[in-house]
Write an enzyme that holds these catalytic residues in place. Structure first.
Site, PDB file in Angstrom:
ATOM      1  N   SER A  19      33.213  43.317  32.344  1.00 31.67           N
ATOM      2  CA  SER A  19      32.961  43.992  33.613  1.00 31.67           C
ATOM      3  C   SER A  19      33.607  45.249  33.767  1.00 31.67           C
ATOM      4  O   SER A  19      33.621  45.891  34.495  1.00 31.67           O
ATOM      5  CB  SER A  19      33.339  43.211  34.578  1.00 31.67           C
ATOM      6  OG  SER A  19      34.491  42.687  34.332  1.00 31.67           O
TER       7      SER A  19
ATOM      8  N   ASN B 228      32.118  47.811  39.199  1.00 33.91           N
ATOM      9  CA  ASN B 228      33.317  47.382  39.359  1.00 33.91           C
ATOM     10  C   ASN B 228      34.378  48.611  39.841  1.00 33.91           C
ATOM     11  O   ASN B 228      35.575  48.342  40.422  1.00 33.91           O
ATOM     12  CB  ASN B 228      33.985  46.580  38.108  1.00 33.91           C
ATOM     13  CG  ASN B 228      33.588  45.000  38.301  1.00 33.91           C
ATOM     14  OD1 ASN B 228      33.581  44.376  39.454  1.00 33.91           O
ATOM     15  ND2 ASN B 228      33.080  44.606  37.479  1.00 33.91           N
TER      16      ASN B 228
END
Length: 302
Positions: free
Chosen positions: A120, A191
């Site tokens: 991520s 993110n």
């Protein structure tokens, strides 16, 4: 572009098991790998239960569910990925650990196999540099939980080939996902934006701006978010949030990405979120309250 028939998934946690479930449900042979037999057992039960929920909702037939589970093979032997066309890594969010895995996968996988990471936040270019096939390494970031969330974030490394990109995009779309594409910068798209918001929510709690409940309620009702940032952090895992913030801080070099001391403290204390029963919120108390309500009323309290 070679047709993909088999997928390997490394990591039997929530993300890995969800990705394996998707691949099996969409007609691919799947090998799910984890060195921990307990994690594999838990993943098998979780996948079976999740697929049955799709059946109960009328989204797939029982025959399709049985077929999907028949295509799923769980093992602790990484060597079983030698015939996989596409391998997705979904292990701990640590660059060093992921690089070691990619070195091994590069030796085991057939020469045509694509190696994807569900990271991520970590640089795909750096992960690819651990292999002899950087042109066949790519980021394929599923959202949690993979069987439900519609988005897949694809990240090309410096040397990722067009063939690898298009094969990865086609696989995500086969899974019924909507694809967005990010350059290989720390945190990518989702993110890069989400984690600083969560971190700021921790700062608001840390400095006494408001209670955790009011912070979450404010963001849910004030911005129409389905979950508040602190609740979401517990769902993601506070250790994962902290790892991503550290990647952002190191990669972008800006003090605004420095992790909140309260987030660090919670992780140091083992308060990792729902998976541990306690994070920002104490889910043990909530579970006990839920169970007591069922005992006393014979039904759910809402």
């Amino acid at each position: 572009m070679v047709e993909l028939k088999s997928v390997g998934v490394v990591g039997g946690g929530q993300m890995g098991s969800g990705i394996a479930q998707l691949a099996a449900m969409y007609g691919l042979d799947v090998h799910l790998i984890d060195t921990d037999p307990v994690a594999l057992s838990s993943a098998t039960k979780s996948i079976s239960a999740s697929i049955q929920r799709f059946v109960s909702k009328g989204q797939i037939s029982q025959a399709a569910a049985t077929d999907a589970l028949g295509r799923l093979h769980c093992t602790s032997n990484l060597e079983e990925l030698c015939s996989s066309d596409f391998i997705i890594e979904a292990i701990v969010e640590s660059e060093d650990v992921k690089k070691k895995l990619f070195i091994n996968l590069d030796k085991i996988a057939k020469s045509t196999a694509i190696l994807a990471s569900n990271t991520s936040s970590i640089s795909i270019t750096r992960l690819a540099s651990a292999t002899s096939r950087p042109q066949q390494v790519i980021g394929m970031h599923f959202m949690n939980p993979p069987p439900i969330m519609k988005l897949v974030e694809i990240v090309r490394g410096a040397d990722t080939s067009d063939n690898t990109f298009y094969a990865t995009k086609a696989l995500a779309e086969r899974f019924g996902k909507i694809v967005i594409c990010s350059q290989d910068y720390s945190g990518f798209i989702v993110n890069r934006i989400l984690m600083p918001m969560i971190n700021e929510a921790f700062h608001a709690l840390y400095t006494g701006v408001a209670t955790k409940e009011d912070i979450d309620t404010g963001m849910k009702l004030g911005t129409n978010h389905p979950m508040g940032p602190l609740e979401l952090a517990d769902f993601i895992g506070l250790d994962v949030c902290l790892s991503i913030m550290r990647v952002l801080h190191a990669g972008l070099g800006d003090s605004k990405y420095s992790p909140c001391p309260l987030l660090v403290q919670y992780v140091d204390a083992g308060r990792l979120g729902k998976k541990r029963g306690i994070g920002v919120y104490d889910y043990r108390k909530l579970k006990n309250h839920f169970n007591e309500a069922r005992k006393s009323k014979g039904a759910l309290p809402f």
